[in-house]
Write a protein that holds these residues in place. Structure first.
Motif, PDB file in Angstrom:
ATOM      1  N   SER A  72      -7.344   4.604  -7.378  1.00  0.00           N
ATOM      2  CA  SER A  72      -7.287   5.174  -8.722  1.00  0.00           C
ATOM      3  C   SER A  72      -8.632   5.738  -9.130  1.00  0.00           C
ATOM      4  O   SER A  72      -9.675   5.325  -8.621  1.00  0.00           O
ATOM      5  CB  SER A  72      -6.847   4.106  -9.733  1.00  0.00           C
ATOM      6  OG  SER A  72      -7.851   3.123  -9.912  1.00  0.00           O
ATOM      7  N   ASP A  73      -8.584   6.679 -10.015  1.00  0.00           N
ATOM      8  CA  ASP A  73      -9.786   7.271 -10.612  1.00  0.00           C
ATOM      9  C   ASP A  73      -9.691   7.016 -12.108  1.00  0.00           C
ATOM     10  O   ASP A  73      -8.908   7.667 -12.804  1.00  0.00           O
ATOM     11  CB  ASP A  73      -9.840   8.767 -10.307  1.00  0.00           C
ATOM     12  CG  ASP A  73     -11.106   9.413 -10.849  1.00  0.00           C
ATOM     13  OD1 ASP A  73     -11.758   8.844 -11.758  1.00  0.00           O
ATOM     14  OD2 ASP A  73     -11.443  10.491 -10.371  1.00  0.00           O
ATOM     15  N   LYS A  74     -10.472   6.052 -12.585  1.00  0.00           N
ATOM     16  CA  LYS A  74     -10.379   5.688 -13.999  1.00  0.00           C
ATOM     17  C   LYS A  74     -10.882   6.810 -14.899  1.00  0.00           C
ATOM     18  O   LYS A  74     -10.453   6.927 -16.043  1.00  0.00           O
ATOM     19  CB  LYS A  74     -11.148   4.397 -14.255  1.00  0.00           C
ATOM     20  CG  LYS A  74     -10.555   3.185 -13.539  1.00  0.00           C
ATOM     21  CD  LYS A  74     -11.350   1.930 -13.835  1.00  0.00           C
ATOM     22  CE  LYS A  74     -10.796   0.711 -13.123  1.00  0.00           C
ATOM     23  NZ  LYS A  74     -10.823   0.833 -11.659  1.00  0.00           N
ATOM     24  N   ALA A  75     -11.787   7.630 -14.409  1.00  0.00           N
ATOM     25  CA  ALA A  75     -12.327   8.708 -15.238  1.00  0.00           C
ATOM     26  C   ALA A  75     -11.253   9.735 -15.590  1.00  0.00           C
ATOM     27  O   ALA A  75     -11.302  10.348 -16.662  1.00  0.00           O
ATOM     28  CB  ALA A  75     -13.488   9.388 -14.525  1.00  0.00           C
ATOM     29  N   THR A  76     -10.292   9.906 -14.685  1.00  0.00           N
ATOM     30  CA  THR A  76      -9.238  10.902 -14.928  1.00  0.00           C
ATOM     31  C   THR A  76      -7.855  10.271 -15.105  1.00  0.00           C
ATOM     32  O   THR A  76      -6.869  10.994 -15.253  1.00  0.00           O
ATOM     33  CB  THR A  76      -9.176  11.895 -13.762  1.00  0.00           C
ATOM     34  OG1 THR A  76      -8.862  11.188 -12.556  1.00  0.00           O
ATOM     35  CG2 THR A  76     -10.500  12.637 -13.593  1.00  0.00           C
ATOM     36  N   SER A  77      -7.798   8.931 -15.086  1.00  0.00           N
ATOM     37  CA  SER A  77      -6.514   8.214 -15.223  1.00  0.00           C
ATOM     38  C   SER A  77      -5.494   8.719 -14.210  1.00  0.00           C
ATOM     39  O   SER A  77      -4.354   9.064 -14.549  1.00  0.00           O
ATOM     40  CB  SER A  77      -5.961   8.346 -16.650  1.00  0.00           C
ATOM     41  OG  SER A  77      -6.845   7.764 -17.584  1.00  0.00           O
ATOM     42  N   THR A  78      -5.933   8.771 -12.966  1.00  0.00           N
ATOM     43  CA  THR A  78      -5.087   9.280 -11.899  1.00  0.00           C
ATOM     44  C   THR A  78      -4.956   8.231 -10.805  1.00  0.00           C
ATOM     45  O   THR A  78      -5.932   7.582 -10.437  1.00  0.00           O
ATOM     46  CB  THR A  78      -5.653  10.576 -11.318  1.00  0.00           C
ATOM     47  OG1 THR A  78      -5.798  11.539 -12.368  1.00  0.00           O
ATOM     48  CG2 THR A  78      -4.740  11.136 -10.243  1.00  0.00           C
ATOM     49  N   VAL A  79      -3.758   8.079 -10.294  1.00  0.00           N
ATOM     50  CA  VAL A  79      -3.489   7.191  -9.164  1.00  0.00           C
ATOM     51  C   VAL A  79      -3.157   8.055  -7.959  1.00  0.00           C
ATOM     52  O   VAL A  79      -2.400   9.034  -8.079  1.00  0.00           O
ATOM     53  CB  VAL A  79      -2.297   6.260  -9.448  1.00  0.00           C
ATOM     54  CG1 VAL A  79      -2.121   5.259  -8.315  1.00  0.00           C
ATOM     55  CG2 VAL A  79      -2.488   5.542 -10.763  1.00  0.00           C
ATOM     56  N   TYR A  80      -3.713   7.687  -6.828  1.00  0.00           N
ATOM     57  CA  TYR A  80      -3.486   8.446  -5.608  1.00  0.00           C
ATOM     58  C   TYR A  80      -2.766   7.583  -4.573  1.00  0.00           C
ATOM     59  O   TYR A  80      -2.892   6.353  -4.560  1.00  0.00           O
ATOM     60  CB  TYR A  80      -4.808   8.924  -5.019  1.00  0.00           C
ATOM     61  CG  TYR A  80      -5.568   9.863  -5.911  1.00  0.00           C
ATOM     62  CD1 TYR A  80      -6.620   9.409  -6.714  1.00  0.00           C
ATOM     63  CD2 TYR A  80      -5.237  11.218  -5.967  1.00  0.00           C
ATOM     64  CE1 TYR A  80      -7.310  10.271  -7.547  1.00  0.00           C
ATOM     65  CE2 TYR A  80      -5.925  12.095  -6.790  1.00  0.00           C
ATOM     66  CZ  TYR A  80      -6.959  11.614  -7.585  1.00  0.00           C
ATOM     67  OH  TYR A  80      -7.637  12.472  -8.406  1.00  0.00           O
ATOM     68  N   LEU A  81      -2.036   8.245  -3.707  1.00  0.00           N
ATOM     69  CA  LEU A  81      -1.449   7.597  -2.544  1.00  0.00           C
ATOM     70  C   LEU A  81      -1.751   8.459  -1.328  1.00  0.00           C
ATOM     71  O   LEU A  81      -1.196   9.550  -1.191  1.00  0.00           O
ATOM     72  CB  LEU A  81       0.059   7.405  -2.699  1.00  0.00           C
ATOM     73  CG  LEU A  81       0.720   6.645  -1.542  1.00  0.00           C
ATOM     74  CD1 LEU A  81       0.229   5.198  -1.514  1.00  0.00           C
ATOM     75  CD2 LEU A  81       2.246   6.692  -1.647  1.00  0.00           C
ATOM     76  N   GLU A  82      -2.654   7.973  -0.516  1.00  0.00           N
ATOM     77  CA  GLU A  82      -2.989   8.656   0.728  1.00  0.00           C
ATOM     78  C   GLU A  82      -2.044   8.139   1.795  1.00  0.00           C
ATOM     79  O   GLU A  82      -1.979   6.935   2.048  1.00  0.00           O
ATOM     80  CB  GLU A  82      -4.440   8.364   1.109  1.00  0.00           C
ATOM     81  CG  GLU A  82      -4.919   9.088   2.351  1.00  0.00           C
ATOM     82  CD  GLU A  82      -5.216  10.557   2.084  1.00  0.00           C
ATOM     83  OE1 GLU A  82      -5.660  10.882   0.976  1.00  0.00           O
ATOM     84  OE2 GLU A  82      -4.981  11.375   2.997  1.00  0.00           O
ATOM     85  N   MET A  83      -1.304   9.058   2.423  1.00  0.00           N
ATOM     86  CA  MET A  83      -0.308   8.679   3.428  1.00  0.00           C
ATOM     87  C   MET A  83      -0.678   9.330   4.756  1.00  0.00           C
ATOM     88  O   MET A  83      -0.767  10.563   4.844  1.00  0.00           O
ATOM     89  CB  MET A  83       1.086   9.122   2.989  1.00  0.00           C
ATOM     90  CG  MET A  83       1.491   8.598   1.617  1.00  0.00           C
ATOM     91  SD  MET A  83       3.194   8.994   1.200  1.00  0.00           S
ATOM     92  CE  MET A  83       3.088  10.785   1.076  1.00  0.00           C
ATOM     93  N   ASN A  84      -0.890   8.511   5.744  1.00  0.00           N
ATOM     94  CA  ASN A  84      -1.244   8.994   7.076  1.00  0.00           C
ATOM     95  C   ASN A  84      -0.206   8.554   8.105  1.00  0.00           C
ATOM     96  O   ASN A  84       0.580   7.643   7.847  1.00  0.00           O
ATOM     97  CB  ASN A  84      -2.621   8.459   7.477  1.00  0.00           C
ATOM     98  CG  ASN A  84      -3.715   8.914   6.550  1.00  0.00           C
ATOM     99  OD1 ASN A  84      -3.829  10.095   6.235  1.00  0.00           O
ATOM    100  ND2 ASN A  84      -4.546   7.982   6.087  1.00  0.00           N
ATOM    101  N   ASP A  85      -0.219   9.226   9.241  1.00  0.00           N
ATOM    102  CA  ASP A  85       0.679   8.882  10.339  1.00  0.00           C
ATOM    103  C   ASP A  85       2.122   8.797   9.846  1.00  0.00           C
ATOM    104  O   ASP A  85       2.845   7.833  10.125  1.00  0.00           O
ATOM    105  CB  ASP A  85       0.239   7.559  10.976  1.00  0.00           C
ATOM    106  CG  ASP A  85       0.911   7.308  12.318  1.00  0.00           C
ATOM    107  OD1 ASP A  85       0.990   6.132  12.727  1.00  0.00           O
ATOM    108  OD2 ASP A  85       1.378   8.280  12.942  1.00  0.00           O
TER     109      ASP A  85
END
Length: 126
Positions: A72-85
């Motif tokens: 997450s990036d608290k500065a932008t209130s964004t949650v990420y999901l990095e998906m590999n393979d």
């Protein structure tokens, strides 16, 4: 009003990667649990990963461990999901979710959250 806007889905070949993003608004982002869930055609919705924004504790089911990373990036209130393979079995609509009654990532992943984003489609071809 709680709003979750997911983006980043698309079509990739097996072994490829994608990064999903979920822009959150309408609530205090730095003390809440947020998560990603998915629903494949003909299957029930399942949890993929959850994170507590106050301590960065994360949870993953076995079928994504080592391949997916939530952050997450608290500065932008964004949650990420990095998906590999990625594999064809990862094909699904992916949803971000939260529940203002849960600050525990474990509790969120093992409950049915009250707030959902609109979903973003991930298609993995073999």
């Amino acid at each position: 009003e709680v709003q979750l806007q997911a983006s980043g889905g698309g079509s990739v070949q097996a072994g490829g990667s994608l990064r999903l993003a979920c822009a959150a608004s309408g609530f205090t982002f730095d003390d809440v649990a947020v998560g990603w869930f998915r629903q494949a055609p003909g299957k029930e919705r399942e949890w993929v990963s959850c994170l507590s924004t106050n301590n960065d504790i994360t949870h993953y089911p076995d079928f994504v461990k080592g391949r997916f990373t939530i952050s997450s990036d608290k500065a932008t209130s964004t949650v990420y999901l990095e998906m590999n393979d990625l594999t064809p079995e990862d094909t699904a609509v992916y949803y971000c979710a939260t529940d203002l009654g849960h600050s525990s990532s474990y509790a969120l992943c093992h409950s049915r959250p009250t707030n959902w984003g609109q979903g973003t489609l991930v298609t993995v071809s073999s």
